[in-house]
Write a protein that holds these residues in place. Sequence first.
Motif, PDB file in Angstrom:
ATOM      1  N   ILE A 139       0.831  -1.198   0.000  1.00 13.95           N
ATOM      2  CA  ILE A 139       0.000   0.000   0.000  1.00 13.95           C
ATOM      3  C   ILE A 139       0.869   1.252   0.000  1.00 13.95           C
ATOM      4  O   ILE A 139       0.598   2.228  -0.719  1.00 13.95           O
ATOM      5  N   PHE A 140       1.942   1.252   0.785  1.00 16.20           N
ATOM      6  CA  PHE A 140       2.849   2.396   0.800  1.00 16.20           C
ATOM      7  C   PHE A 140       3.477   2.592  -0.576  1.00 16.20           C
ATOM      8  O   PHE A 140       3.590   3.727  -1.062  1.00 16.20           O
ATOM      9  N   ASP A 141       3.878   1.486  -1.194  1.00 18.60           N
ATOM     10  CA  ASP A 141       4.479   1.582  -2.525  1.00 18.60           C
ATOM     11  C   ASP A 141       3.461   2.095  -3.545  1.00 18.60           C
ATOM     12  O   ASP A 141       3.804   2.909  -4.420  1.00 18.60           O
ATOM     13  N   LYS A 142       2.230   1.626  -3.421  1.00 22.25           N
ATOM     14  CA  LYS A 142       1.181   2.004  -4.365  1.00 22.25           C
ATOM     15  C   LYS A 142       0.964   3.516  -4.386  1.00 22.25           C
ATOM     16  O   LYS A 142       0.769   4.127  -5.445  1.00 22.25           O
ATOM     17  N   PHE A 143       1.022   4.129  -3.200  1.00 19.11           N
ATOM     18  CA  PHE A 143       0.767   5.559  -3.115  1.00 19.11           C
ATOM     19  C   PHE A 143       2.048   6.389  -3.000  1.00 19.11           C
ATOM     20  O   PHE A 143       1.986   7.603  -2.783  1.00 19.11           O
ATOM     21  N   GLY A 144       3.207   5.735  -3.138  1.00 15.87           N
ATOM     22  CA  GLY A 144       4.474   6.456  -3.120  1.00 15.87           C
ATOM     23  C   GLY A 144       4.776   7.124  -1.799  1.00 15.87           C
ATOM     24  O   GLY A 144       5.378   8.214  -1.761  1.00 15.87           O
ATOM     25  N   VAL A 145       4.386   6.485  -0.697  1.00 17.09           N
ATOM     26  CA  VAL A 145       4.592   7.045   0.642  1.00 17.09           C
ATOM     27  C   VAL A 145       5.762   6.326   1.313  1.00 17.09           C
ATOM     28  O   VAL A 145       5.816   5.091   1.297  1.00 17.09           O
ATOM     29  N   PRO A 146       6.717   7.054   1.906  1.00 16.56           N
ATOM     30  CA  PRO A 146       7.837   6.404   2.604  1.00 16.56           C
ATOM     31  C   PRO A 146       7.334   5.542   3.758  1.00 16.56           C
ATOM     32  O   PRO A 146       6.363   5.878   4.436  1.00 16.56           O
ATOM     33  N   GLU A 193      -1.456 -15.540   3.245  1.00 17.31           N
ATOM     34  CA  GLU A 193      -0.477 -15.446   2.166  1.00 17.31           C
ATOM     35  C   GLU A 193      -0.660 -14.149   1.383  1.00 17.31           C
ATOM     36  O   GLU A 193      -1.751 -13.607   1.292  1.00 17.31           O
ATOM     37  N   GLY A 194       0.432 -13.660   0.820  1.00 21.06           N
ATOM     38  CA  GLY A 194       0.350 -12.531  -0.087  1.00 21.06           C
ATOM     39  C   GLY A 194       0.374 -11.162   0.546  1.00 21.06           C
ATOM     40  O   GLY A 194       0.189 -10.166  -0.157  1.00 21.06           O
ATOM     41  N   VAL A 195       0.587 -11.076   1.862  1.00 17.86           N
ATOM     42  CA  VAL A 195       0.658  -9.765   2.517  1.00 17.86           C
ATOM     43  C   VAL A 195       2.130  -9.386   2.687  1.00 17.86           C
ATOM     44  O   VAL A 195       2.872 -10.066   3.390  1.00 17.86           O
ATOM     45  N   ASN A 196       2.528  -8.316   2.053  1.00 14.50           N
ATOM     46  CA  ASN A 196       3.910  -7.842   2.102  1.00 14.50           C
ATOM     47  C   ASN A 196       4.029  -6.820   3.236  1.00 14.50           C
ATOM     48  O   ASN A 196       3.862  -5.629   3.036  1.00 14.50           O
ATOM     49  N   TRP A 197       4.304  -7.306   4.428  1.00 14.74           N
ATOM     50  CA  TRP A 197       4.262  -6.461   5.613  1.00 14.74           C
ATOM     51  C   TRP A 197       5.593  -6.442   6.351  1.00 14.74           C
ATOM     52  O   TRP A 197       6.446  -7.288   6.160  1.00 14.74           O
TER      53      TRP A 197
END
Length: 440
Positions: free
Chosen positions: A169-176, A292-296
């Motif tokens: 989600i952070f990557d999706k919205f470009g948030v550090p 599965e599939g959660v990049n946390w």
Amino acid sequence: MKKQTISALLVSFALALTGCNAATQTPVESTASEGLPQLGNDPVTVKIFASTGMFSDEEFARYLAEPVKKKYPQISVERINSGGQKIQDLITAGEIPDIYASYPGPMGNALAEYKMLYNIEPLIKKYRFDTGRFSDEALQTLKIAGGQDFLPGLPAYTNTFALFYNKDIFDKFGVPYPKDGMFWDEVAELAKKFNRMENGVMYRGVFPDGIGRIQQQLSIPFADFTANKSLVNTEQWREAFQIWGSLFKMPGLTEGDFKVPNAGKNQTAFAGGTLAMIASHSNLLNTLKKTEGVNWDMVTYPQHRKAPGIGQRMDSPILSITEQSKVKDAAFLVLDTLLSTEVQTEMMRGGRMTVLKDEKLKSEFAKGLKEFEGKNLSVMTKLKFAVMTPFRYLPDGDVDKILAKAFNAYIVDEKDLNTALREADEEMNKLIQDKLSQKK
């Protein structure tokens, strides 16, 4: 630690439980080699009431039944509520456990209600159990938590807290990504970058849990037990509502299923990839293990600027020996084994945070969870425990309901801050008077 200090600690170190009765001890024989009493060789079964949330079946075997059997072949450990029975059901059936596990609060009231309280301090002395091994914060918290002059149980472990975040989600919205050492106001600013609809999906920034979390972190008193008066309508509570409210009063954050704080729904949202951050405890690892599939990943639990370095209060299952038990010595040896360095090391490696102050133990946290390799799990060991606020004669469940009702009305703009605090203060005073009248 001097004998006088240890004695003073044991006198004041207690949980939210009441009552005291004499106990029948299992016959023992001395062992000159160890200088400690030892059970005879006759087989004995220790029956434990503990929810699967406290100990899964796998954990029960790994941390209780198997190590006890290895150390004491004559002792068998059995869970007697494996079918989900309530303690009332077992008492009615005449099957009172030898050890009752509960969190400080309403569950522990069953010990007093059913006259199951037992003072284990003589057994602590008899088996030379060193309470100085507990962390200073844990000892202080447990002393304040109770109102008794004896110790009826010992803590098994504690849930520990962190700020989990979804990298995708952070990557999706470009948030550090979040960083270790953040404060709540910084988390609020970060969360504002989310809370938006994207391709038909509503994304949300953060879930910090209910108002009780900041109360616990800052040890904010809700009552003056000397004057028997509520302290909810004070500047401390006003500030707490405002700070916590800033994490909720954002457009889109408290709508639909998320109108009021709900930990279960928000954990599901985090695992489902629509919630960017969630402040939660180590039990969330069990959910993520199966998802599965959660990049946390995670960073340290957010701090308050007035209490840097402080996380959440101790959140520990307490194992108490019951008055009715006929095998109290064997039951205490079960507790002693559970709190041994060997078993605590295994628990730490399995993601259960120790209440012992051994720094070497803390370095083992979650190392046995291979599926979480590379995750920043050590952050769960970095902050100190907050000190528990005394509840005395007030059930913490009733207190939580009053505070949650007021806070929830505030964050959805049903009531302004002044009204919410004033009405909560009135309800708290009524609860205080009701409980005092019941004690007469």
